[in-house]
Design a protein around this motif. Structure first.
Motif, short mmCIF file in Angstrom:
data_model
loop_
_atom_site.label_atom_id
_atom_site.label_comp_id
_atom_site.label_asym_id
_atom_site.label_seq_id
_atom_site.Cartn_x
_atom_site.Cartn_y
_atom_site.Cartn_z
N ASN A 148 0.83 -1.21 0.00
CA ASN A 148 0.00 0.00 0.00
C ASN A 148 0.86 1.26 0.00
N ARG A 151 2.25 1.83 -3.44
CA ARG A 151 1.22 2.37 -4.34
C ARG A 151 0.99 3.86 -4.07
N GLY A 156 -0.01 3.47 -9.45
CA GLY A 156 -1.10 2.50 -9.45
C GLY A 156 -0.78 1.26 -10.24
N SER A 159 1.64 -4.08 -9.15
CA SER A 159 0.72 -5.23 -9.22
C SER A 159 1.32 -6.44 -8.52
#
Length: 732
Positions: A148, A151, A156, A159
């Protein structure tokens, strides 16, 4: 060793913060590939990557190390880089010649400064990034929080391709979303079982895989069509999406490792082989002449030197990447940078401190040679057909930290100069040079730690004891208004004497400003160098007619513009160069503080000669003194160097950094996200890297670049004048 073809080669850099486990991961990779037969450790001081004395003593990387692994019949070239920002030059060199970076992240900590710094470098150089989450065996590790944070900090496109089943003590299992299997590892061996995902993890794994498939499909139109048609992607289609997404920086995969126990490393190597592009799948590069170079072994040879080291028993080692053709032992090459000939007497591949001699390397591979005569880092070696081609050089950051360096024993001065040149060969971000205006040998680098390591090298390896001193600031002097002076130099000591009188006006020089035709000002006169000083002042108007004009760019910036306005032969034309020489001497040691002067126009409009006693030395002295007198009457100002500074800082530390900058006389130019842009005087940036690290617990970094000279505030000018006066008295 077999000759690996271009499509069998992968080139990666290990990047990230200090203490994230990069060197241990590199050791695992070499072990998994059979390059070493046992794994060393940082604690036991026996890794193949951190083998230099300073690295063993500090237990962290100082230099990058080139090594490789052979896995599934592929050669993976690995460059293990240091984690501290002070050694960023090593990271930039590694990224220049690799096709992807593995950013190693410590799951126990927040996103670290080294991770942020290397992310920015990868973005600037458009390098694909794979995140390897390490230290999952610790009880305070948290995989979800780490992802988190990544990100939030970066993209974004991050993955998840793997996640840990059981973090903390006893960690040994990884869920792989590409294969939809669980990898269960035996401690310390790298061996694993491939098992079905436990029933209680199925829903989580399927949910995360569905999200991964959506991310992959979004990076390729044809995959998107397959996804809409079938609702999913096969493992092969997912791998295609990963290759495309990685290469285009649309996907940043997250994988799991426990480098300490060699868990997940073999799967990481397999992931690199399957998803990082081979050199010949990358876009062609262009030389500086615009020629496209493809990774084709059939083309003439071309190699780029990205790193130079000096190794015990070997001497100078030049590491290179082959961009075209094949590099053979005993090959004759031409240095495209300086047009000299070089013979590659031997060709090696290195695995850290170990090396293996090879006969040939093909396009895309990385290797090394020794004892080149005229080839340095950033040079290009060519087959004769490519003789003049050059790969664009590595762009290193400007220096951020300066010291004056001095040998404790004066007899070591010459040896010190040679040693600093050797340091620069090994690390292009260490820059040294004697500054005539400062009367100091200045050493520059990326931070206090960087230059402390240089000092360690000088004292322990070269055996030169050195002292670091505060560096002087390269101030400049200029004027802000028109002034006039007259000086008569007269000396009689028997026989031929000396005589020369010069009348001149000075004014500030500005580009594009028209030449003056007259002045209204006060007049100052000094009669003679051997009689008492007399000064008379009064308003006067002076008309000038320009007969000649010399525009001299100063080495230190700015200009001197000298106008010959002599009418009627009051000064013979042959004495004008002597007057100019005297003025130039005074500009080299300015009248206020001895700093260089700049941006001044001088109009020599009158004077006197003696038929016997006038000579060049007389007019040189008269011109120099008249210039100095006028300078002091022309509202002189001291200028200081100003730098554009960009500080990259976490949001919660922004206020403290802003306050500190304002205390350094900074002008804040703007803020954008986590970046503060400011203009700061160089005099206020001494030890700033140390102060910034203290303010932000090591979480901030910065860059600085010279932009201009600007007047110092009046109180600081007064202080500098007083210091110079006291220093001059001490010297007398």
């Amino acid at each position: 060793m077999k000759v690996f073809q271009t499509n069998e080669i992968r080139n990666i850099a290990l990047i990230g913060g200090a203490k994230t486990g990069k060197t241990t991961l590199a050791e695992d990779m070499a072990f998994e590939g059979g390059v070493i037969n046992r794994r060393g450790s940082i604690e036991d001081k026996n890794t193949v990557s951190d083998y230099r004395d300073i690295e063993i003593e500090r237990q962290n990387s100082v230099y990058s190390s080139v090594l490789y692994s052979i896995y599934n019949n592929h050669k993976i070239n690995i460059i293990d880089t240091p984690g501290f920002d002070d050694f960023v030059g090593e990271v930039i060199s590694a990224l220049k010649v690799t096709d992807a970076a593995i950013s190693v992240v410590n799951a126990q900590n927040d996103v670290e400064p080294g991770t942020e710094t290397t992310w920015r470098l990868c973005a600037k150089l458009q390098k694909p990034v794979i995140f390897a989450i390490n230290h999952l065996e610790h009880d305070n590790s948290n995989f979800d929080d780490t992802v988190n944070q990544l990100r939030q900090a970066f993209s974004g496109g991050i993955s998840i391709c793997q996640y840990p089943l059981n973090t903390g003590h006893g960690f040994n299992s990884i869920i792989d979303l590409l294969k939809m299997k669980m990898f269960k590892y035996a401690e310390g061996t790298g061996k694993f079982e491939i098992l079905d995902i436990p029933a209680n993890e199925k829903d989580k794994a399927e949910e995360l895989q569905a999200k991964l498939i959506e991310d992959l499909a979004a990076n390729d139109e044809s995959l998107m069509e397959v996804f809409f048609e079938n609702g999913t992607l096969t493992e092969e289609e997912m791998s295609k999406g990963l290759r495309i997404g990685l290469r285009n920086r649309g996907i940043f995969p997250v994988l799991c490792v426990n480098a300490k126990q060699n868990m997940g490393v073999g799967r990481l190597l397999e992931f690199v082989i399957n998803n990082v592009s081979a050199p010949n799948d990358m876009p062609p590069i262009k030389t500086m002449s615009g020629k496209e170079i493809k990774y084709n072994p059939a083309d003439p040879a071309l190699a780029f030197v990205f790193k130079t080291t000096i190794e015990q028993h070997l001497g100078e080692v030049s590491f290179f990447k082959v961009y075209s053709g094949e590099i053979l032992e005993a090959a004759d090459m031409i240095n495209g940078t300086n047009s000299t000939k070089e013979r590659l007497s031997q060709v090696f591949v290195f695995a850290g401190k170990n090396r293996e001699k090879v006969d040939k390397l093909v396009a895309g591979d990385i290797g090394a040679t020794i004892k080149l005569k005229n080839t340095l880092t950033n040079h290009t070696l060519n087959a004769p057909k490519f003789a003049d081609e050059k790969i664009s050089p590595i762009e290193y950051p400007d220096s951020k930290y300066r010291v004056a360096v001095k040998a404790v024993n004066q007899a070591d001065d010459e040896k010190l100069g040679m040693a600093l040149n050797e340091l620069h060969k090994m690390d292009q971000t260490i820059i040294s040079g004697y500054k005539k205006e400062l009367r100091q040998l200045i050493l520059e680098g990326q931070g206090e730690l960087h230059l402390n390591i240089a000092k360690w090298h000088l004292e322990n390896n070269i055996k030169i004891q050195v002292s670091y001193l505060p560096p002087r600031i390269p101030y400049r002097e200029t004027i802000t208004r028109v002034a006039q002076a007259t000086y008569q130099h007269k000396k009689q000591s028997g026989g031929a004497g000396q005589f020369g009188e010069v009348h001149l006006v000075i004014e500030p020089h500005e580009e594009g400003k028209p030449d003056a035709t007259g002045f209204k000002l006060k007049q100052t006169m000094r009669q003679s160098s051997v009689t008492p000083l007399t000064i008379s002042k009064g308003e006067s108007e002076i008309s000038v007619s320009v007969r000649g004009k010399d525009e001299i760019p100063m080495e230190w910036g700015g200009k001197l513009v000298l106008y010959n306005c002599i009418v009627g032969g009051s000064i013979d034309a042959r004495f004008i160069p002597a007057i100019m020489k005297g003025i130039l001497e005074k500009m080299e040691q300015g009248p206020l503080t001895g700093s260089y002067a700049r941006d001044i126009r001088v109009y020599v409009y009158d004077g006197k000669m003696h038929p016997v006693d006038s000579n060049e030395i007389s007019f040189k002295l008269a011109g120099r003194t008249a210039f100095s007198m006028a300078f002091k009457e022309a509202a002189p100002k001291i200028l200081e160097p100003i730098y554009d500074v960009e500080v990259f800082v976490p949001a919660d530390k922004m206020g403290g950094v802003m306050t500190d900058l304002q205390g350094r006389r900074a002008i804040i130019m703007g803020m954008d996200g986590g970046t503060i842009r400011a203009r700061v005087p160089l005099a206020e940036l001494n030890r700033y890297s140390t102060a910034l690290s203290s303010l932000t617990s090591g979480r901030a970094s910065y860059t600085m670049k010279y932009v201009e000279y600007a007047p110092v505030p009046t109180d600081i000018q007064d202080k500098l004048l007083k210091e110079y006066e006291e220093h001059s008295k001490e010297e007398d």
